[in-house]
Design an enzyme around this catalytic site. Structure first.
Site, short mmCIF file in Angstrom:
data_model
loop_
_atom_site.label_atom_id
_atom_site.label_comp_id
_atom_site.label_asym_id
_atom_site.label_seq_id
_atom_site.Cartn_x
_atom_site.Cartn_y
_atom_site.Cartn_z
N CYS A 49 0.82 -1.22 0.00
CA CYS A 49 0.00 0.00 0.00
C CYS A 49 0.85 1.27 0.00
CB CYS A 49 -0.92 -0.01 1.20
SG CYS A 49 -1.79 -1.57 1.37
N HIS A 54 -2.82 6.54 3.37
CA HIS A 54 -3.38 5.36 2.69
C HIS A 54 -4.73 5.01 3.31
CE1 HIS A 54 -4.19 1.37 1.45
NE2 HIS A 54 -3.77 0.81 2.57
N ASN A 108 -10.22 -0.56 0.64
CA ASN A 108 -8.76 -0.49 0.63
C ASN A 108 -8.27 -0.96 -0.73
OD1 ASN A 108 -6.02 -0.96 0.87
ND2 ASN A 108 -6.15 -1.92 2.90
#
Ligand code: UT7
Length: 322
Positions: free
Chosen positions: A113, A249, A279
Protein backbone atom coordinates in the site's frame (compact mmCIF):
# COMPACT_ATOMS: atom_id res chain seq x y z
CA UNK A 1 16.63 19.03 -11.72
CA UNK A 2 13.31 19.64 -9.93
CA UNK A 3 10.12 17.81 -10.80
CA UNK A 4 6.37 18.39 -10.86
CA UNK A 5 3.15 16.48 -11.33
CA UNK A 6 1.64 17.57 -14.60
CA UNK A 7 -1.47 15.37 -14.76
CA UNK A 8 -3.46 12.75 -12.85
CA UNK A 9 -5.92 10.05 -13.96
CA UNK A 10 -7.93 7.34 -12.22
CA UNK A 11 -9.91 4.28 -13.21
CA UNK A 12 -12.13 2.11 -11.05
CA UNK A 13 -14.07 -0.93 -12.32
CA UNK A 14 -17.81 -0.59 -12.95
CA UNK A 15 -18.89 -3.46 -10.72
CA UNK A 16 -19.92 -2.03 -7.31
CA UNK A 17 -20.04 -4.43 -4.34
CA UNK A 18 -22.00 -3.03 -1.36
CA UNK A 19 -21.41 -4.27 2.20
CA UNK A 20 -24.71 -6.15 2.14
CA UNK A 21 -23.27 -8.49 -0.54
CA UNK A 22 -21.02 -10.03 2.14
CA UNK A 23 -23.99 -10.81 4.40
CA UNK A 24 -24.81 -13.73 2.08
CA UNK A 25 -21.36 -15.32 2.11
CA UNK A 26 -19.89 -14.71 5.58
CA UNK A 27 -21.05 -13.91 9.10
CA UNK A 28 -20.99 -10.10 8.93
CA UNK A 29 -23.25 -7.12 8.40
CA UNK A 30 -23.24 -3.63 6.91
CA UNK A 31 -23.26 -2.00 10.35
CA UNK A 32 -20.10 -3.84 11.51
CA UNK A 33 -18.22 -3.08 8.30
CA UNK A 34 -19.12 0.62 8.26
CA UNK A 35 -18.45 1.22 11.94
CA UNK A 36 -15.17 -0.76 12.08
CA UNK A 37 -13.71 0.34 8.72
CA UNK A 38 -15.67 3.28 7.23
CA UNK A 39 -16.26 1.27 4.05
CA UNK A 40 -19.66 1.39 2.33
CA UNK A 41 -18.81 -0.23 -0.98
CA UNK A 42 -15.90 -1.23 -3.19
CA UNK A 43 -15.28 -1.93 -6.90
CA UNK A 44 -14.35 -5.32 -8.29
CA UNK A 45 -12.67 -5.97 -11.63
CA UNK A 46 -14.28 -8.36 -14.09
CA UNK A 47 -12.84 -11.81 -14.74
CA UNK A 48 -10.54 -10.75 -17.59
CA UNK A 49 -9.73 -7.29 -16.21
CA UNK A 50 -6.23 -7.66 -14.81
CA UNK A 51 -4.08 -5.02 -13.12
CA UNK A 52 -2.39 -3.83 -16.34
CA UNK A 53 -5.86 -3.26 -17.85
CA UNK A 54 -6.89 -1.03 -14.94
CA UNK A 55 -3.59 0.84 -15.24
CA UNK A 56 -4.09 1.41 -18.97
CA UNK A 57 -7.62 2.72 -18.40
CA UNK A 58 -6.32 5.13 -15.73
CA UNK A 59 -3.75 6.46 -18.23
CA UNK A 60 -6.48 6.80 -20.87
CA UNK A 61 -8.59 8.79 -18.40
CA UNK A 62 -5.57 10.98 -17.63
CA UNK A 63 -5.29 11.78 -21.34
CA UNK A 64 -9.05 12.45 -21.67
CA UNK A 65 -9.14 14.79 -18.69
CA UNK A 66 -5.91 16.68 -19.36
CA UNK A 67 -6.15 18.21 -22.79
CA UNK A 68 -2.83 18.76 -24.48
CA UNK A 69 -1.18 15.91 -22.55
CA UNK A 70 0.22 13.13 -24.70
CA UNK A 71 2.19 9.94 -24.22
CA UNK A 72 4.87 11.15 -26.58
CA UNK A 73 8.28 11.19 -24.92
CA UNK A 74 7.35 8.95 -21.98
CA UNK A 75 10.68 7.36 -21.12
CA UNK A 76 9.85 5.41 -17.96
CA UNK A 77 6.81 3.63 -16.53
CA UNK A 78 6.61 2.52 -12.92
CA UNK A 79 3.68 0.38 -11.79
CA UNK A 80 3.29 0.04 -8.03
CA UNK A 81 1.28 -3.10 -7.38
CA UNK A 82 0.96 -6.12 -5.13
CA UNK A 83 -1.32 -7.81 -7.63
CA UNK A 84 0.77 -7.91 -10.81
CA UNK A 85 -0.78 -9.69 -13.80
CA UNK A 86 2.03 -12.19 -13.27
CA UNK A 87 5.56 -12.11 -11.83
CA UNK A 88 7.21 -11.97 -15.27
CA UNK A 89 6.77 -10.05 -17.54
CA UNK A 90 6.18 -7.14 -15.22
CA UNK A 91 2.91 -5.22 -15.32
CA UNK A 92 4.57 -2.00 -16.49
CA UNK A 93 5.75 -3.70 -19.68
CA UNK A 94 2.17 -4.74 -20.48
CA UNK A 95 1.08 -1.12 -19.95
CA UNK A 96 3.88 -0.03 -22.30
CA UNK A 97 2.75 -2.53 -24.92
CA UNK A 98 -0.99 -1.83 -24.68
CA UNK A 99 -0.46 1.94 -24.93
CA UNK A 100 2.18 1.58 -27.65
CA UNK A 101 4.69 3.70 -25.75
CA UNK A 102 7.70 3.00 -27.89
CA UNK A 103 10.78 3.73 -25.83
CA UNK A 104 10.23 3.44 -22.09
CA UNK A 105 12.00 1.64 -19.29
CA UNK A 106 9.51 -0.37 -17.26
CA UNK A 107 9.53 -1.64 -13.70
CA UNK A 108 7.03 -2.80 -11.11
CA UNK A 109 7.50 -1.63 -7.55
CA UNK A 110 6.37 -4.00 -4.83
CA UNK A 111 5.81 -2.06 -1.64
CA UNK A 112 2.17 -2.94 -1.03
CA UNK A 113 0.00 0.00 0.00
CA UNK A 114 3.06 2.28 0.18
CA UNK A 115 4.02 1.45 -3.42
CA UNK A 116 2.59 4.52 -5.13
CA UNK A 117 4.55 6.92 -2.91
CA UNK A 118 7.70 4.79 -3.26
CA UNK A 119 7.29 5.01 -7.04
CA UNK A 120 6.90 8.81 -6.87
CA UNK A 121 10.11 9.07 -4.85
CA UNK A 122 11.92 6.94 -7.48
CA UNK A 123 10.55 9.04 -10.34
CA UNK A 124 11.67 12.24 -8.61
CA UNK A 125 15.15 10.69 -8.28
CA UNK A 126 15.33 9.73 -11.97
CA UNK A 127 14.42 13.26 -13.00
CA UNK A 128 16.89 14.74 -10.50
CA UNK A 129 19.59 12.52 -12.04
CA UNK A 130 18.62 13.89 -15.48
CA UNK A 131 18.44 10.39 -16.93
CA UNK A 132 14.68 10.56 -17.59
CA UNK A 133 12.21 13.31 -18.48
CA UNK A 134 8.67 12.02 -18.64
CA UNK A 135 7.55 9.33 -16.23
CA UNK A 136 4.24 7.59 -15.65
CA UNK A 137 3.81 6.60 -11.99
CA UNK A 138 0.92 4.19 -11.60
CA UNK A 139 -0.65 2.55 -8.56
CA UNK A 140 -2.91 -0.29 -9.73
CA UNK A 141 -4.47 -3.26 -7.98
CA UNK A 142 -6.89 -6.11 -8.53
CA UNK A 143 -6.93 -7.22 -4.89
CA UNK A 144 -10.24 -9.05 -5.42
CA UNK A 145 -8.38 -11.73 -7.38
CA UNK A 146 -6.22 -12.46 -4.30
CA UNK A 147 -8.84 -12.08 -1.59
CA UNK A 148 -9.90 -15.00 0.59
CA UNK A 149 -13.69 -14.60 0.60
CA UNK A 150 -14.00 -17.01 3.53
CA UNK A 151 -11.91 -14.75 5.83
CA UNK A 152 -14.35 -12.19 7.22
CA UNK A 153 -11.65 -10.06 8.82
CA UNK A 154 -9.96 -9.28 5.51
CA UNK A 155 -12.33 -9.90 2.58
CA UNK A 156 -14.63 -6.99 3.45
CA UNK A 157 -11.71 -4.56 3.19
CA UNK A 158 -10.37 -4.82 -0.32
CA UNK A 159 -11.30 -3.19 -3.61
CA UNK A 160 -9.81 -2.77 -7.09
CA UNK A 161 -8.69 0.41 -8.83
CA UNK A 162 -5.87 2.36 -10.44
CA UNK A 163 -4.42 5.86 -10.39
CA UNK A 164 -1.63 7.46 -12.39
CA UNK A 165 0.38 10.67 -12.32
CA UNK A 166 2.67 12.10 -14.95
CA UNK A 167 5.93 13.42 -13.53
CA UNK A 168 8.12 15.82 -15.50
CA UNK A 169 11.03 18.23 -14.93
CA UNK A 170 10.17 21.64 -13.47
CA UNK A 171 11.96 24.94 -12.91
CA UNK A 172 10.56 25.09 -9.32
CA UNK A 173 10.48 22.21 -6.86
CA UNK A 174 6.92 20.91 -6.74
CA UNK A 175 7.80 17.48 -5.37
CA UNK A 176 9.63 17.88 -2.07
CA UNK A 177 11.80 15.44 -0.10
CA UNK A 178 10.34 12.06 0.76
CA UNK A 179 10.86 9.61 3.62
CA UNK A 180 10.81 5.81 3.60
CA UNK A 181 11.20 3.07 6.18
CA UNK A 182 10.43 -0.56 6.94
CA UNK A 183 10.06 -3.02 9.81
CA UNK A 184 10.54 -6.43 8.19
CA UNK A 185 10.04 -8.18 11.52
CA UNK A 186 6.30 -7.76 10.84
CA UNK A 187 6.45 -9.49 7.44
CA UNK A 188 4.20 -12.31 8.55
CA UNK A 189 1.50 -9.87 9.68
CA UNK A 190 0.51 -9.04 6.09
CA UNK A 191 1.52 -11.28 3.21
CA UNK A 192 0.51 -12.68 -0.15
CA UNK A 193 2.51 -15.68 -1.27
CA UNK A 194 2.32 -17.51 -4.61
CA UNK A 195 4.82 -20.22 -3.70
CA UNK A 196 5.70 -21.90 -0.43
CA UNK A 197 8.27 -19.82 1.40
CA UNK A 198 9.65 -18.74 4.75
CA UNK A 199 8.79 -15.36 6.29
CA UNK A 200 10.30 -14.33 9.62
CA UNK A 201 11.59 -17.90 10.10
CA UNK A 202 8.08 -19.35 9.71
CA UNK A 203 7.08 -21.65 6.88
CA UNK A 204 4.37 -20.33 4.55
CA UNK A 205 2.21 -22.79 2.66
CA UNK A 206 1.03 -20.57 -0.17
CA UNK A 207 -2.55 -20.30 -1.32
CA UNK A 208 -2.19 -17.12 -3.38
CA UNK A 209 -4.44 -15.16 -1.01
CA UNK A 210 -3.85 -12.13 1.21
CA UNK A 211 -3.31 -12.92 4.91
CA UNK A 212 -3.48 -10.13 7.45
CA UNK A 213 -3.19 -9.80 11.20
CA UNK A 214 -5.43 -6.74 11.17
CA UNK A 215 -5.02 -5.81 14.83
CA UNK A 216 -1.21 -5.74 14.66
CA UNK A 217 -1.12 -3.75 11.41
CA UNK A 218 -3.73 -1.32 12.76
CA UNK A 219 -1.71 -0.65 15.90
CA UNK A 220 1.59 -0.31 14.00
CA UNK A 221 0.01 2.15 11.56
CA UNK A 222 -1.53 4.40 14.20
CA UNK A 223 1.57 4.36 16.42
CA UNK A 224 4.03 5.10 13.62
CA UNK A 225 2.26 7.26 11.06
CA UNK A 226 1.72 10.12 13.49
CA UNK A 227 5.50 10.42 13.93
CA UNK A 228 6.14 9.94 10.23
CA UNK A 229 3.91 12.89 9.30
CA UNK A 230 5.91 15.04 11.73
CA UNK A 231 9.25 13.71 10.44
CA UNK A 232 8.28 14.40 6.83
CA UNK A 233 7.23 17.97 7.66
CA UNK A 234 10.47 18.59 9.57
CA UNK A 235 12.50 17.21 6.68
CA UNK A 236 10.96 19.86 4.45
CA UNK A 237 10.99 22.69 7.00
CA UNK A 238 7.21 22.80 6.93
CA UNK A 239 4.52 22.85 9.61
CA UNK A 240 1.22 21.00 9.78
CA UNK A 241 -0.53 24.33 9.15
CA UNK A 242 1.31 24.67 5.81
CA UNK A 243 -0.57 21.65 4.44
CA UNK A 244 -3.81 22.02 2.54
CA UNK A 245 -4.51 18.28 2.44
CA UNK A 246 -3.20 15.16 4.09
CA UNK A 247 -3.72 11.86 2.31
CA UNK A 248 -2.99 8.74 4.35
CA UNK A 249 -3.38 5.36 2.69
CA UNK A 250 -7.08 4.46 2.93
CA UNK A 251 -6.79 1.22 4.92
CA UNK A 252 -9.39 1.92 7.57
CA UNK A 253 -11.24 5.15 8.46
CA UNK A 254 -10.47 4.53 12.13
CA UNK A 255 -6.72 4.69 11.40
CA UNK A 256 -7.20 8.00 9.58
CA UNK A 257 -9.31 9.39 12.44
CA UNK A 258 -6.81 8.25 15.07
CA UNK A 259 -3.86 9.83 13.24
CA UNK A 260 -5.79 13.09 12.71
CA UNK A 261 -6.73 13.19 16.41
CA UNK A 262 -3.17 12.49 17.58
CA UNK A 263 -1.83 15.23 15.31
CA UNK A 264 -4.66 17.59 16.28
CA UNK A 265 -5.24 17.99 12.53
CA UNK A 266 -8.79 18.55 11.21
CA UNK A 267 -10.35 15.46 9.67
CA UNK A 268 -12.02 17.80 7.16
CA UNK A 269 -8.57 18.45 5.65
CA UNK A 270 -7.85 14.78 5.02
CA UNK A 271 -8.75 13.15 1.71
CA UNK A 272 -9.72 9.49 1.64
CA UNK A 273 -11.07 6.91 -0.79
CA UNK A 274 -12.10 4.34 1.82
CA UNK A 275 -15.87 4.94 1.86
CA UNK A 276 -16.60 4.28 -1.82
CA UNK A 277 -13.64 2.13 -2.83
CA UNK A 278 -12.47 0.23 0.25
CA UNK A 279 -8.76 -0.49 0.63
CA UNK A 280 -7.29 -0.35 -2.88
CA UNK A 281 -3.68 -0.65 -1.66
CA UNK A 282 -1.28 1.16 -4.05
CA UNK A 283 -4.22 2.87 -5.78
CA UNK A 284 -5.83 4.36 -2.66
CA UNK A 285 -3.77 7.56 -2.53
CA UNK A 286 -4.20 8.67 -6.17
CA UNK A 287 -7.91 7.78 -6.01
CA UNK A 288 -8.37 9.95 -2.88
CA UNK A 289 -6.36 12.78 -4.49
CA UNK A 290 -8.46 12.63 -7.67
CA UNK A 291 -11.69 12.59 -5.65
CA UNK A 292 -10.42 15.76 -3.94
CA UNK A 293 -9.81 17.42 -7.31
CA UNK A 294 -13.21 16.38 -8.68
CA UNK A 295 -14.94 17.66 -5.53
CA UNK A 296 -13.27 21.05 -6.10
CA UNK A 297 -11.31 20.72 -2.85
CA UNK A 298 -7.76 20.41 -4.21
CA UNK A 299 -6.80 23.65 -5.92
CA UNK A 300 -3.77 24.81 -7.87
CA UNK A 301 -0.93 25.72 -5.52
CA UNK A 302 -2.18 23.46 -2.69
CA UNK A 303 0.32 21.47 -0.65
CA UNK A 304 -0.48 17.79 -0.13
CA UNK A 305 1.22 15.30 2.15
CA UNK A 306 0.92 11.71 0.90
CA UNK A 307 1.74 8.84 3.26
CA UNK A 308 1.40 5.18 2.31
CA UNK A 309 1.90 2.20 4.63
CA UNK A 310 1.32 -1.52 4.44
CA UNK A 311 2.77 -4.99 3.87
CA UNK A 312 6.45 -5.21 4.76
CA UNK A 313 5.58 -3.57 7.01
CA UNK A 314 6.76 -0.54 5.10
CA UNK A 315 5.90 3.12 4.57
CA UNK A 316 6.75 6.03 2.29
CA UNK A 317 5.76 9.69 2.47
CA UNK A 318 6.17 12.71 0.25
CA UNK A 319 4.96 16.31 0.12
CA UNK A 320 3.92 17.90 -3.17
CA UNK A 321 2.59 21.20 -4.47
CA UNK A 322 0.00 20.75 -7.19
O1 UT7 B 1 -3.66 -1.76 3.73
C1 UT7 B 1 -2.63 -2.36 4.45
C2 UT7 B 1 -2.67 -2.05 5.85
N1 UT7 B 1 -3.80 -2.68 6.50
C3 UT7 B 1 -4.38 -2.16 7.55
O2 UT7 B 1 -3.99 -1.10 7.98
C4 UT7 B 1 -5.50 -2.94 8.19
C5 UT7 B 1 -5.58 -2.61 9.63
N2 UT7 B 1 -6.57 -3.38 10.37
C6 UT7 B 1 -7.91 -3.16 10.27
O3 UT7 B 1 -8.38 -2.40 9.47
C7 UT7 B 1 -8.76 -3.83 11.33
O4 UT7 B 1 -7.95 -4.48 12.25
C8 UT7 B 1 -9.80 -4.83 10.76
C9 UT7 B 1 -10.89 -4.07 10.03
C10 UT7 B 1 -9.10 -5.81 9.85
C11 UT7 B 1 -10.46 -5.57 11.93
O5 UT7 B 1 -11.05 -4.63 12.82
P1 UT7 B 1 -10.79 -4.73 14.39
O6 UT7 B 1 -11.55 -3.66 15.01
O7 UT7 B 1 -9.30 -4.76 14.62
O8 UT7 B 1 -11.46 -6.10 14.73
P2 UT7 B 1 -10.80 -7.33 15.48
O9 UT7 B 1 -9.88 -8.07 14.60
O10 UT7 B 1 -10.33 -6.92 16.82
O11 UT7 B 1 -12.09 -8.24 15.72
C12 UT7 B 1 -13.14 -7.84 16.63
C13 UT7 B 1 -14.26 -8.83 16.49
C14 UT7 B 1 -13.78 -10.29 16.49
O12 UT7 B 1 -14.78 -11.06 17.15
P3 UT7 B 1 -14.56 -11.53 18.67
O13 UT7 B 1 -13.30 -12.35 18.66
O14 UT7 B 1 -14.43 -10.27 19.48
O15 UT7 B 1 -15.80 -12.30 18.96
C15 UT7 B 1 -13.78 -10.68 15.05
O16 UT7 B 1 -13.96 -12.05 14.83
O17 UT7 B 1 -14.89 -8.64 15.22
C16 UT7 B 1 -14.96 -9.88 14.54
N3 UT7 B 1 -14.93 -9.63 13.10
C17 UT7 B 1 -16.04 -9.42 12.40
N4 UT7 B 1 -17.34 -9.34 12.75
C18 UT7 B 1 -18.25 -9.09 11.79
C19 UT7 B 1 -13.86 -9.60 12.28
N5 UT7 B 1 -14.27 -9.34 11.03
C20 UT7 B 1 -15.63 -9.23 11.08
C21 UT7 B 1 -16.60 -8.96 10.10
N6 UT7 B 1 -17.89 -8.90 10.50
N7 UT7 B 1 -16.30 -8.75 8.81
Amino acid sequence: MNSKISAIGVYTPENVIPNTWFENIINTNDEWIQSRTGIKERRVASKYEYTSELAVKAVQNLLKENHGTSLEGIDFIIVATTTADQIMPNTASQVQHKLNITNAGCIDVMAACAGFVYAMILAKGLIAAKTHKKILVIGAETLSKFTDYTDRSSCILFGDGAGVVLIEPSSDAKIFNGITGTDGSHGKDLYLSHGNSIINNEEIIANGKIHQNGKVVFKWAVQNMVFKVKELLERNNLKLGDLDWLILHSANMRIIEAVAAALDYPLSKMLTSIEQYGNTSAASIPIAWDLGIKAGKVKKGNKLLLLGFGGGLTFAGIIIEV
